[in-house]
Design an enzyme around this catalytic site. Structure first.
Site, PDB file in Angstrom:
ATOM      1  N   SER A  64       0.836  -1.208   0.000  1.00 21.18           N
ATOM      2  CA  SER A  64       0.000   0.000   0.000  1.00 21.18           C
ATOM      3  C   SER A  64       0.871   1.258   0.000  1.00 21.18           C
ATOM      4  O   SER A  64       0.370   2.352  -0.257  1.00 21.18           O
ATOM      5  CB  SER A  64      -0.951   0.013   1.195  1.00 21.18           C
ATOM      6  OG  SER A  64      -0.234   0.010   2.413  1.00 21.18           O
ATOM      7  N   HIS A  65       2.179   1.127   0.304  1.00 20.81           N
ATOM      8  CA  HIS A  65       3.049   2.304   0.319  1.00 20.81           C
ATOM      9  C   HIS A  65       4.343   2.099  -0.468  1.00 20.81           C
ATOM     10  O   HIS A  65       5.326   2.785  -0.254  1.00 20.81           O
ATOM     11  CB  HIS A  65       3.311   2.751   1.764  1.00 20.81           C
ATOM     12  CG  HIS A  65       2.063   3.286   2.393  1.00 20.81           C
ATOM     13  ND1 HIS A  65       1.088   2.472   2.924  1.00 20.81           N
ATOM     14  CD2 HIS A  65       1.589   4.550   2.479  1.00 20.81           C
ATOM     15  CE1 HIS A  65       0.079   3.204   3.352  1.00 20.81           C
ATOM     16  NE2 HIS A  65       0.350   4.472   3.097  1.00 20.81           N
ATOM     17  N   ASP A  89      -4.924   0.595   1.203  1.00 24.22           N
ATOM     18  CA  ASP A  89      -5.452  -0.753   0.968  1.00 24.22           C
ATOM     19  C   ASP A  89      -6.882  -0.705   0.442  1.00 24.22           C
ATOM     20  O   ASP A  89      -7.287  -1.597  -0.318  1.00 24.22           O
ATOM     21  CB  ASP A  89      -5.366  -1.597   2.252  1.00 24.22           C
ATOM     22  CG  ASP A  89      -3.950  -2.107   2.491  1.00 24.22           C
ATOM     23  OD1 ASP A  89      -3.295  -2.487   1.500  1.00 24.22           O
ATOM     24  OD2 ASP A  89      -3.497  -2.095   3.642  1.00 24.22           O
TER      25      ASP A  89
HETATM   26  P1  NDP Z   1      -1.591  -3.958   8.782  1.00 21.94           P
HETATM   27  O1  NDP Z   1      -2.942  -4.094   9.416  1.00 21.94           O
HETATM   28  O2  NDP Z   1      -1.326  -4.689   7.543  1.00 21.94           O
HETATM   29  O3  NDP Z   1      -0.473  -4.399   9.823  1.00 21.94           O
HETATM   30  C1  NDP Z   1      -0.356  -3.749  11.062  1.00 21.94           C
HETATM   31  C2  NDP Z   1       0.734  -4.405  11.887  1.00 21.94           C
HETATM   32  O4  NDP Z   1       0.268  -5.676  12.330  1.00 21.94           O
HETATM   33  C3  NDP Z   1       2.011  -4.671  11.119  1.00 21.94           C
HETATM   34  O5  NDP Z   1       3.092  -4.443  11.969  1.00 21.94           O
HETATM   35  C4  NDP Z   1       1.891  -6.132  10.719  1.00 21.94           C
HETATM   36  O6  NDP Z   1       3.140  -6.780  10.555  1.00 21.94           O
HETATM   37  C5  NDP Z   1       1.152  -6.707  11.895  1.00 21.94           C
HETATM   38  N1  NDP Z   1       0.340  -7.854  11.587  1.00 21.94           N
HETATM   39  C6  NDP Z   1      -0.485  -8.008  10.531  1.00 21.94           C
HETATM   40  N2  NDP Z   1      -1.111  -9.201  10.600  1.00 21.94           N
HETATM   41  C7  NDP Z   1      -0.652  -9.812  11.718  1.00 21.94           C
HETATM   42  C8  NDP Z   1      -0.903 -11.072  12.341  1.00 21.94           C
HETATM   43  N3  NDP Z   1      -1.760 -11.923  11.816  1.00 21.94           N
HETATM   44  N4  NDP Z   1      -0.248 -11.364  13.476  1.00 21.94           N
HETATM   45  C9  NDP Z   1       0.631 -10.499  14.015  1.00 21.94           C
HETATM   46  N5  NDP Z   1       0.921  -9.281  13.474  1.00 21.94           N
HETATM   47  C10 NDP Z   1       0.277  -8.945  12.340  1.00 21.94           C
HETATM   48  O7  NDP Z   1      -1.230  -2.415   8.570  1.00 21.94           O
HETATM   49  P2  NDP Z   1      -2.206  -1.209   8.255  1.00 21.94           P
HETATM   50  O8  NDP Z   1      -3.061  -1.629   7.137  1.00 21.94           O
HETATM   51  O9  NDP Z   1      -2.848  -0.737   9.492  1.00 21.94           O
HETATM   52  O10 NDP Z   1      -1.170  -0.095   7.759  1.00 21.94           O
HETATM   53  C11 NDP Z   1      -0.480  -0.299   6.535  1.00 21.94           C
HETATM   54  C12 NDP Z   1       0.541   0.777   6.326  1.00 21.94           C
HETATM   55  O11 NDP Z   1      -0.106   2.004   6.011  1.00 21.94           O
HETATM   56  C13 NDP Z   1       1.446   1.085   7.513  1.00 21.94           C
HETATM   57  O12 NDP Z   1       2.780   0.995   7.078  1.00 21.94           O
HETATM   58  C14 NDP Z   1       1.121   2.525   7.874  1.00 21.94           C
HETATM   59  O13 NDP Z   1       2.207   3.278   8.369  1.00 21.94           O
HETATM   60  C15 NDP Z   1       0.653   3.053   6.547  1.00 21.94           C
HETATM   61  N6  NDP Z   1      -0.157   4.257   6.720  1.00 21.94           N
HETATM   62  C16 NDP Z   1       0.406   5.464   6.472  1.00 21.94           C
HETATM   63  C17 NDP Z   1      -0.307   6.627   6.669  1.00 21.94           C
HETATM   64  C18 NDP Z   1       0.305   7.964   6.491  1.00 21.94           C
HETATM   65  O14 NDP Z   1      -0.351   8.960   6.742  1.00 21.94           O
HETATM   66  N7  NDP Z   1       1.549   8.068   6.058  1.00 21.94           N
HETATM   67  C19 NDP Z   1      -1.713   6.579   7.100  1.00 21.94           C
HETATM   68  C20 NDP Z   1      -2.191   5.247   7.358  1.00 21.94           C
HETATM   69  C21 NDP Z   1      -1.440   4.125   7.154  1.00 21.94           C
HETATM   70  P3  NDP Z   1       3.780  -6.987   9.076  1.00 21.94           P
HETATM   71  O15 NDP Z   1       4.256  -5.647   8.667  1.00 21.94           O
HETATM   72  O16 NDP Z   1       4.862  -7.987   9.245  1.00 21.94           O
HETATM   73  O17 NDP Z   1       2.670  -7.507   8.198  1.00 21.94           O
HETATM   74  O1  PYC Z   2      -2.911   4.536   3.532  1.00 21.98           O
HETATM   75  O2  PYC Z   2      -4.189   5.685   4.901  1.00 21.98           O
HETATM   76  C1  PYC Z   2      -3.237   5.592   4.119  1.00 21.98           C
HETATM   77  C2  PYC Z   2      -2.404   6.795   3.895  1.00 21.98           C
HETATM   78  C3  PYC Z   2      -2.718   8.083   4.124  1.00 21.98           C
HETATM   79  C4  PYC Z   2      -1.630   8.840   3.760  1.00 21.98           C
HETATM   80  C5  PYC Z   2      -0.681   8.002   3.289  1.00 21.98           C
HETATM   81  N1  PYC Z   2      -1.164   6.746   3.397  1.00 21.98           N
END
Ligand code: NDP
Ligand code: PYC
Length: 336
Positions: free
Chosen positions: A48-49, A189
């Site tokens: 996703s990033h 996502d």
């Molecule tokens: P996920 O829900 O995919 O994962 C969240 C965390 O949980 C990760 O550390 C992941 O590890 C872990 N995890 C996932 N599944 C399991 C499991 N079954 N058991 C144990 N641990 C687990 O992430 P999000 O969808 O919440 O976020 C995705 C990305 O989006 C992040 O990198 C976040 O920083 C980014 N983001 C950025 C934003 C911005 O403003 N810049 C805004 C919102 C999100 P693993 O990595 O190993 O899968």
């Molecule tokens: O995936 O929610 C997101 C996000 C917001 C800004 C960058 N990534």
């Protein structure tokens, strides 16, 4: 059916992305930082990033919403406090500019805070904390994004997807790292699911009328996301707004207006990073205790630690190259 993925050496992907960023208005320094960040996400399977984000970066640069040549201004505020004005540029170069000062303060005072404001963060958050843990430090970071999440009990969106990332050293192995949006799903996502025409699980978002929906397109087209875990995720998202915006001097997720910059995608907000040196009080005991916690988690049946999937993908990428779809690879070459 899409063409099979191709595998690219990591260094080649970084070079290509760097050329793209430079070509689309970034300075060499900013381009190098963003390219390494984005290629690392792709390498670790954080799709996703990864390169999925490149068109969004480029349309934002073209819109004039972000300054790809911004020079961050670092202020040494206090013994445990560093502040950076990202000057309307990206957050990662601001972190890079302040990193040495921040880590030095954490090592001498035991704890230090980095407050970044006037910044755009469009990336995964773990790359901002993981390197600290590799140096034996504990790091926690929060960043707020753009209004698209309905607080618990509310009728309209207000919060951003507001991720929290944490990294800690762990004796004898990779650091412990988690990185998670406080929304039920990251916006990226939802976009990927919409592109693939997939339905989402229940409880992720609502349509423009506020009705629960599993359709990602309905969430993106005037709908909104929900916090994860009801009132608990909502409270964490509120905390992120307070720490990343109110404390740093950045915008709340609802405060910026990008409507005059068609194509703008990067949230103009703030970011907070807290770095702790556990060795000041604990010597090497913290990392040993972290290992003991992991051991006990495994003993009760945990088979998958947060961060573990990424580390596995990283190892595979090191052996075989970074996976990029044929369409993405050809698009990147055109952009470069
Ligand atoms: P996920 O829900 O995919 O994962 C969240 C965390 O949980 C990760 O550390 C992941 O590890 C872990 N995890 C996932 N599944 C399991 C499991 N079954 N058991 C144990 N641990 C687990 O992430 P999000 O969808 O919440 O976020 C995705 C990305 O989006 C992040 O990198 C976040 O920083 C980014 N983001 C950025 C934003 C911005 O403003 N810049 C805004 C919102 C999100 P693993 O990595 O190993 O899968
Ligand atoms: O995936 O929610 C997101 C996000 C917001 C800004 C960058 N990534």
């Amino acid at each position: 059916m899409s063409a099979p993925a191709t595998r690219i050496p990591f260094a080649d992907l970084v070079n290509l992305l760097q050329r793209i960023f430079v070509r689309h208005g970034c300075s060499e320094t900013v381009a190098a930082t963003l390219a390494a960040n984005c290629a690392s996400a792709q390498r670790d399977g954080a799709h996703s990033h990864g390169v999925f984000r490149i068109p969004g970066y480029l349309s934002t640069l073209a819109s004039g919403w972000v300054d790809g040549r911004a020079e961050p201004v670092v202020s040494d505020v206090a013994s445990g406090y560093v502040s950076v004005d990202a000057a309307g540029g990206f957050a990662q170069p601001a972190l890079a500019a302040a990193r040495e000062l921040l880590a030095g303060k954490a090592r001498s005072a035991g704890i230090a805070v980095l407050a970044i404001y006037n910044s755009h963060h469009f990336a995964a958050l773990w790359p901002d904390v993981e390197p600290f843990a590799e140096e034996g430090l504990v790091a926690l970071s929060v960043v707020n994004s753009m209004t698209c999440v309905v607080p618990e009990g509310a009728q309209r969106p207000l919060f951003g997807t507001n991720p929290i990332a944490f990294a800690a050293p762990c004796a004898g192995g990779a650091p412990i790292v988690f990185d998670m949006a406080t929304s039920a799903m990251a916006h990226g996502d939802v976009q990927i699911a919409a592109r693939k025409g997939e339905l989402l699980p229940k409880g992720i978002g609502v349509d423009r009328e506020g009705r629960p929906t599993r359709d990602p397109a309905a969430i993106l087209d005037g709908g909104a996301l929900l916090p994860f875990g009801g009132h608990k995720g909502s409270a964490l998202s509120m905390m992120v707004e307070l720490l990343a915006a109110a404390l740093t001097g950045g915008n709340f997720s609802f405060e910026f207006d990008w409507s005059r910059h068609p194509g703008a995608k990067t949230p103009w907000t703030g970011q907070l990073i807290i770095v702790i040196d556990p060795r000041l009080a604990q010597g090497e005991r913290f990392a040993a205790r972290a290992r003991e916690l992991v051991r006990q988690m495994e003993a009760v049946g945990v088979t998958r630690m947060p961060g573990e999937r990424r580390f596995r993908e990283r190892e595979q990428s090191a052996r075989e190259g970074v996976s990029v779809t044929a369409e993405e690879w050809s698009q990147l070459q055109t952009l470069a």
